[in-house]
Design a protein around this motif. Structure first.
Motif, mmCIF file in Angstrom:
data_model
loop_
_atom_site.group_PDB
_atom_site.id
_atom_site.type_symbol
_atom_site.label_atom_id
_atom_site.label_comp_id
_atom_site.label_asym_id
_atom_site.label_seq_id
_atom_site.Cartn_x
_atom_site.Cartn_y
_atom_site.Cartn_z
ATOM 1 N N GLN A 39 -17.778 -10.319 -22.813
ATOM 2 C CA GLN A 39 -18.604 -10.432 -21.600
ATOM 3 C C GLN A 39 -19.479 -9.187 -21.447
ATOM 4 O O GLN A 39 -19.560 -8.572 -20.381
ATOM 5 N N ASP A 40 -20.154 -8.868 -22.551
ATOM 6 C CA ASP A 40 -20.980 -7.667 -22.656
ATOM 7 C C ASP A 40 -22.440 -8.053 -22.422
ATOM 8 O O ASP A 40 -23.147 -8.486 -23.345
ATOM 9 N N ALA A 41 -22.905 -7.881 -21.203
ATOM 10 C CA ALA A 41 -24.261 -8.279 -20.843
ATOM 11 C C ALA A 41 -25.313 -7.442 -21.577
ATOM 12 O O ALA A 41 -26.381 -7.949 -21.935
ATOM 13 N N GLU A 42 -25.011 -6.178 -21.809
ATOM 14 C CA GLU A 42 -25.972 -5.314 -22.490
ATOM 15 C C GLU A 42 -26.219 -5.772 -23.921
ATOM 16 O O GLU A 42 -27.370 -5.860 -24.383
ATOM 17 N N LEU A 107 -24.848 -13.919 -20.282
ATOM 18 C CA LEU A 107 -25.348 -13.326 -19.041
ATOM 19 C C LEU A 107 -24.922 -14.150 -17.835
ATOM 20 O O LEU A 107 -24.619 -13.600 -16.765
ATOM 21 N N THR A 108 -24.871 -15.467 -17.998
ATOM 22 C CA THR A 108 -24.444 -16.344 -16.898
ATOM 23 C C THR A 108 -22.975 -16.125 -16.553
ATOM 24 O O THR A 108 -22.587 -16.151 -15.383
ATOM 25 N N LEU A 109 -22.159 -15.894 -17.587
ATOM 26 C CA LEU A 109 -20.710 -15.805 -17.392
ATOM 27 C C LEU A 109 -20.198 -14.364 -17.299
ATOM 28 O O LEU A 109 -18.987 -14.155 -17.120
ATOM 29 N N ALA A 110 -21.097 -13.393 -17.388
ATOM 30 C CA ALA A 110 -20.672 -11.993 -17.540
ATOM 31 C C ALA A 110 -19.758 -11.512 -16.427
ATOM 32 O O ALA A 110 -18.850 -10.701 -16.662
ATOM 33 N N ASN A 111 -19.956 -11.983 -15.208
ATOM 34 C CA ASN A 111 -19.158 -11.498 -14.078
ATOM 35 C C ASN A 111 -18.057 -12.464 -13.660
ATOM 36 O O ASN A 111 -17.454 -12.310 -12.600
ATOM 37 N N MET A 172 -11.676 -29.446 -17.111
ATOM 38 C CA MET A 172 -12.565 -29.931 -16.049
ATOM 39 C C MET A 172 -11.923 -31.059 -15.249
ATOM 40 O O MET A 172 -12.074 -31.135 -14.027
ATOM 41 N N MET A 173 -11.193 -31.929 -15.931
ATOM 42 C CA MET A 173 -10.547 -33.053 -15.255
ATOM 43 C C MET A 173 -9.409 -32.577 -14.366
ATOM 44 O O MET A 173 -9.173 -33.126 -13.276
ATOM 45 N N GLU A 174 -8.693 -31.543 -14.829
ATOM 46 C CA GLU A 174 -7.536 -31.060 -14.075
ATOM 47 C C GLU A 174 -7.931 -30.115 -12.941
ATOM 48 O O GLU A 174 -7.230 -30.016 -11.931
ATOM 49 N N ASP A 175 -9.056 -29.422 -13.094
ATOM 50 C CA ASP A 175 -9.478 -28.451 -12.076
ATOM 51 C C ASP A 175 -10.998 -28.450 -11.989
ATOM 52 O O ASP A 175 -11.675 -27.787 -12.784
ATOM 53 N N PRO A 176 -11.566 -29.169 -11.027
ATOM 54 C CA PRO A 176 -13.028 -29.256 -10.909
ATOM 55 C C PRO A 176 -13.729 -27.908 -10.759
ATOM 56 O O PRO A 176 -14.924 -27.794 -11.068
ATOM 57 N N SER A 177 -13.018 -26.890 -10.318
ATOM 58 C CA SER A 177 -13.648 -25.574 -10.159
ATOM 59 C C SER A 177 -14.027 -24.958 -11.508
ATOM 60 O O SER A 177 -14.795 -23.993 -11.556
ATOM 61 N N THR A 178 -13.487 -25.491 -12.600
ATOM 62 C CA THR A 178 -13.795 -24.961 -13.934
ATOM 63 C C THR A 178 -14.994 -25.643 -14.572
ATOM 64 O O THR A 178 -15.410 -25.260 -15.675
ATOM 65 N N ILE A 179 -15.537 -26.665 -13.901
ATOM 66 C CA ILE A 179 -16.564 -27.495 -14.535
ATOM 67 C C ILE A 179 -17.764 -26.678 -15.007
ATOM 68 O O ILE A 179 -18.242 -26.837 -16.142
ATOM 69 N N SER A 180 -18.268 -25.800 -14.163
ATOM 70 C CA SER A 180 -19.469 -25.046 -14.513
ATOM 71 C C SER A 180 -19.249 -24.193 -15.762
ATOM 72 O O SER A 180 -20.027 -24.252 -16.718
ATOM 73 N N ALA A 182 -16.729 -24.324 -17.991
ATOM 74 C CA ALA A 182 -16.329 -25.126 -19.148
ATOM 75 C C ALA A 182 -17.543 -25.783 -19.795
ATOM 76 O O ALA A 182 -17.642 -25.876 -21.025
ATOM 77 N N THR A 183 -18.481 -26.228 -18.973
ATOM 78 C CA THR A 183 -19.702 -26.832 -19.503
ATOM 79 C C THR A 183 -20.492 -25.821 -20.334
ATOM 80 O O THR A 183 -20.995 -26.143 -21.424
ATOM 81 N N GLN A 184 -20.585 -24.594 -19.839
ATOM 82 C CA GLN A 184 -21.293 -23.556 -20.583
ATOM 83 C C GLN A 184 -20.603 -23.252 -21.919
ATOM 84 O O GLN A 184 -21.268 -23.059 -22.951
ATOM 85 N N LEU A 185 -19.278 -23.250 -21.912
ATOM 86 C CA LEU A 185 -18.543 -22.987 -23.159
ATOM 87 C C LEU A 185 -18.696 -24.145 -24.145
ATOM 88 O O LEU A 185 -18.738 -23.919 -25.365
ATOM 89 N N ILE A 186 -18.802 -25.356 -23.633
ATOM 90 C CA ILE A 186 -19.074 -26.501 -24.512
ATOM 91 C C ILE A 186 -20.442 -26.334 -25.168
ATOM 92 O O ILE A 186 -20.618 -26.618 -26.361
ATOM 93 N N PHE A 187 -21.411 -25.848 -24.387
ATOM 94 C CA PHE A 187 -22.735 -25.587 -24.960
ATOM 95 C C PHE A 187 -22.641 -24.556 -26.086
ATOM 96 O O PHE A 187 -23.282 -24.710 -27.136
ATOM 97 N N VAL A 188 -21.847 -23.501 -25.871
ATOM 98 C CA VAL A 188 -21.681 -22.480 -26.916
ATOM 99 C C VAL A 188 -21.129 -23.106 -28.190
ATOM 100 O O VAL A 188 -21.637 -22.863 -29.293
#
Length: 218
Positions: A39-42, A107-111, A172-180, A182-188
């Protein structure tokens, strides 16, 4: 110096330019995945800035190929050497774009705390990077056997991708709060799968360069 010798030198310079671009892309992929894992934004920012240089390398190689075609009017194998160079540089540029995309997600997930330790994504990255390294080695040495092995290794990357996809879908199915996230990690994972596809393309173009026969993966 004979005209043929000068021409061969130009073709060798083209080959070296492609290898330089390939090494630059490999470094960008490694840094992009490292930036995500840490999670190194620099570092992610540096990857994104470096994408302009990769794009410039593509333009320089394309220009060199066009000049060689116009000046030498190549036929047979010489034409395959230049045509293959054009195809390979396109695949490398797209790999660089995917490294940029991964860095942008960093950068989206850095924090944000990661929803799970990254295990399979770095493994995918290692395999994809090895495929790129081996495809460039096959191109350099005209090693058809190594090129064929790169094509076979693509199946393993695909398998890990589907495994990552299913696991993150379960989160994502078990915890909707992870959707955002998890979706980004699927993109990766998808970007890494595409990088492996482009490495396979380079291997296939190498086979074409040596044999004159097109090989398309199933």
């Amino acid at each position: 110096m004979t005209m043929r010798h000068s021409y061969d030198q130009e073709l060798e310079h083209l080959r070296q330019n492609l290898l330089d671009m390939g090494n630059a892309v490999a470094g960008a992929i490694e840094d992009a995945v490292t930036s995500l894992a840490r999670q190194d934004a620099e570092l992610a920012g540096k990857v994104m800035e470096f994408d302009d240089r990769i794009d410039q390398m593509e333009v320089e190689i394309e220009d060199k190929c066009m000049v060689l075609i116009a000046r030498q009017q190549p036929i047979a194998r010489d034409l395959r050497v230049i045509g293959t160079g054009l195809k390979i540089t396109t695949d490398l540029e797209r790999m660089g774009d995917h490294a940029y995309d991964i860095a942008k997600i960093t950068l989206t997930l850095a924090n944000q705390p990661l929803i799970k330790p990254l295990v399979d994504i770095p493994r995918m990255a290692q395999l994809a990077q090895k495929m790129l390294k081996d495809s460039l080695e096959a191109y350099t040495t005209l090693d058809i056997s190594l090129a064929e092995q790169v094509c076979l290794n693509d199946d393993e990357v695909d398998h890990i991708y589907y495994q990552v996809f299913r696991e993150l879908l379960t989160y994502m199915m078990e915890d909707p709060s992870t959707i955002s996230q998890a979706t980004q990690l699927i993109f990766v994972a998808r970007y890494l799968e595409r990088i492996a596809d482009h490495a396979t393309n380079i291997a296939e173009w190498t086979i074409y360069l040596v044999t004159g026969q097109r090989r398309r993966k199933k």
